[in-house]
Design an enzyme around this catalytic site. Sequence first.
Site, PDB file in Angstrom:
ATOM      1  N   ASP A 459      17.744  13.676  28.360  1.00  0.00           N
ATOM      2  CA  ASP A 459      17.377  12.261  28.277  1.00  0.00           C
ATOM      3  C   ASP A 459      17.460  11.734  26.839  1.00  0.00           C
ATOM      4  O   ASP A 459      17.554  12.490  25.875  1.00  0.00           O
ATOM      5  CB  ASP A 459      15.954  12.108  28.822  1.00  0.00           C
ATOM      6  CG  ASP A 459      15.633  10.691  29.275  1.00  0.00           C
ATOM      7  OD1 ASP A 459      16.521   9.815  29.189  1.00  0.00           O
ATOM      8  OD2 ASP A 459      14.497  10.461  29.725  1.00  0.00           O
ATOM      9  N   GLU A 462      19.191   7.254  22.194  1.00  0.00           N
ATOM     10  CA  GLU A 462      19.587   5.906  21.777  1.00  0.00           C
ATOM     11  C   GLU A 462      18.729   5.320  20.661  1.00  0.00           C
ATOM     12  O   GLU A 462      18.958   4.176  20.257  1.00  0.00           O
ATOM     13  CB  GLU A 462      19.526   4.948  22.976  1.00  0.00           C
ATOM     14  CG  GLU A 462      18.134   4.655  23.510  1.00  0.00           C
ATOM     15  CD  GLU A 462      17.640   5.688  24.498  1.00  0.00           C
ATOM     16  OE1 GLU A 462      16.502   5.541  24.981  1.00  0.00           O
ATOM     17  OE2 GLU A 462      18.371   6.640  24.783  1.00  0.00           O
ATOM     18  N   ASP A 526      17.515   3.880  33.581  1.00  0.00           N
ATOM     19  CA  ASP A 526      16.286   3.480  34.273  1.00  0.00           C
ATOM     20  C   ASP A 526      16.425   2.113  34.925  1.00  0.00           C
ATOM     21  O   ASP A 526      15.973   1.104  34.382  1.00  0.00           O
ATOM     22  CB  ASP A 526      15.123   3.454  33.280  1.00  0.00           C
ATOM     23  CG  ASP A 526      14.865   4.817  32.658  1.00  0.00           C
ATOM     24  OD1 ASP A 526      15.412   5.806  33.168  1.00  0.00           O
ATOM     25  OD2 ASP A 526      14.140   4.881  31.661  1.00  0.00           O
TER      26      ASP A 526
END
Length: 751
Positions: A459, A462, A526
Amino acid sequence: MGWLGRGAVALAALGVVAAGWYAWQGGRERPVWSELHVPPAFAAPRSFSLGEYEFAWRGRGFDLHRAAHPEKSLWAAQGGFLAAGIGHARVEEHRGAMFVDERRGLLCREQSVEGFRLVGRQLAIDGHLRCTDGRISAYRLSLEDDGARGLRLAVQLDDPALNRLYLSWSRDPDEHFFGFGEQFSHFDQAGRRLPILVQEQGIGRGLQPITLGANLTARAGGDWWTSYAPVPHYLTSKLRSFFSESGAYQVFDLRDERRVQLEVHEGRLAARLYAGDSPSELVEAHTSLVGRMPPLPEWTQHGAIVGLQGGTARVRGILDKLERAGVPLAGVWLQDWVGQRSTSFGKQLWWNWTLDERHYPHWPELSVELRGKGVRTLGYVNPFLVDVAEKGGGARNLYREALRQGYLVRDAAGQPLSLLNTSFSAGLVDLSNPAARAWLKQVLKEEMLARGFSGWMADFGEALPFEAQLASGEDAALAHNRYPEEWARLNRELVEEVGGAGELLFFTRAAYSRSPGLTTSMWLGDQLVTWDRHDGLHSALIGLLSGGLSGFSLNHSDTGGYTTIRNWLKDYRRSEELLLRWIEFSAFTSLLRSHEGNRPQDNRQVYDSPVALAHLARFTGVFTALAPYRARLMEEAAQRGLPLVRPLWLHYPDDPASLEEPPRSFLLGDQLLVAPVLEEGADTLEVALPAGRWVHLWSQREFVARAGGRVKVAAPPGQPAVFYPVGSLVGEELRRALDVRGLLTSPVSAE
């Protein structure tokens, strides 16, 4: 109520003011067009041969084309095509979102062309830029033959003080622009100004009132262009394709009907101009440069990967329900293997990559039990670390280890950066530090892979702040977009070092240009548990289609979405109907993986009801029936870079059905056309089919589609609209496989 609380109404007026401010800010972001001055000696037309390509100078512009096809322009400009300047950007990172305040200072708009120099297959164009303060700076733009793939383009400014570059070229008024990595709100970007900056995509992204509430309370609403995985690469309906190799912040401005401008926050640019006679050839050209994704491990293709949380006893109980319902399982994804914590956002994890033996007692027995049933276990990691001293329990504290050894990203004062997530902060591992990389890989070998995991979600990636100080000395503003590439590279190295290629799976969310050659799988991030194209189910479809054109060939979404919001003004919770339709959608992608979401107790889950269990079993059966076809497509992805989930435009570029905006259907390979149900309560669909004869999978009814027309079909739960061309062997094989499994007839009768 969490962080989207009762203050939203009181702050609504402030939201109106804020919207006006942002509109004004956007109004300042105009293209910087240049004025071209050509001395008489260079005003006459001339041509230069660059191997397979020809550069034709027209006196006040140019045209670049293949020598054998002068009628088709690959790249052209009329008038000024280069400007430069000095800019100052204040870029703030907040929970993974990036806020750019760009202030333009000096501009250099007066361009001259003063020389052409051809050396072999490389042409250099030399000239000067005159700035508003009177200074004059030399530039060089070079073009070099790259064989069948196209041409290399480079721009270099002579004055190191100039840190902004504005490159412009021609476009047609009716030209459509696709790609740009994962874009979620629009497939065609013509007429828009599109920043390329890796970041948190946001909550709502324009859907109201959630976007307003998220912005006012946490600056987390996002915008139509915010993306975890943008790429400075496009393909157009005129079969032109451009790729900027820069890692800097950049903006494509497509608002002018006749010109494109690329703004680059750096004083140089390397780029590619691809050549191809079809959209597929252009995708092949791009992926031959940035890398291609290998086939997924075979075990991932023969069942669902079900996301579960809650510890050993709860997982065993739900697995028993799934087994009794006849759900084929490839894996169980236990993201909370590290322990679960409650935050203002819901159920989150302790970011300390060690097994929580209090949460999962008797782990070895559970792992062996699952493997004995042919079910793999998957986990979760990211490049952040939190101090788990407050958690207790005597677990290994990876944050303290990394802090002690200097492995965390630091601020200007040399102190470890503390980055806010929801209601807690974390340190970020400095992947520019070879020692930090080696340490983190060893941690994951010892603490995760040694526990028997066959896959994991890799995950984040960014959130590297622009002001960060890196061990390598690299400017974080230039490293930001490439941090997710390095995070994927670390995970890929881990797989290869343990001999797990072809057996282990990791899937990444944040990505940039060269991620296809580094990751093993992508997922879309998400999404909100809604239907819409801003941030819901429909946005997942658009994200798959756009990302696939930039090399993300093996991609999927959280089935059912992820983000759930409890708020007195409006709740966003996953309904059973949305879950069922998302399951149908996922069955025709590369992976069928479910997620409980950030608030599992507020969402309908795949194991909640007999209806949901039966639906999951049915479409996992459809997914497994498609495994032989997907295997062929994955080989094609590895060899040619073509995505599994494809826009109609990839194979039917001249058909009106391919230009539906936003798209409501997709191709799985080139033989199956799928139109998922994207609206609540819909049980019929009108589908735009390319001209030809098509067979409806469920009814076996044949349709004759005409260009620009639509066909109407029943689409009750259990029967999303699926078609194949008359005579398709793939379609007939799928029909027979479903018939053998008893899946051809829907359990819900159509009217």
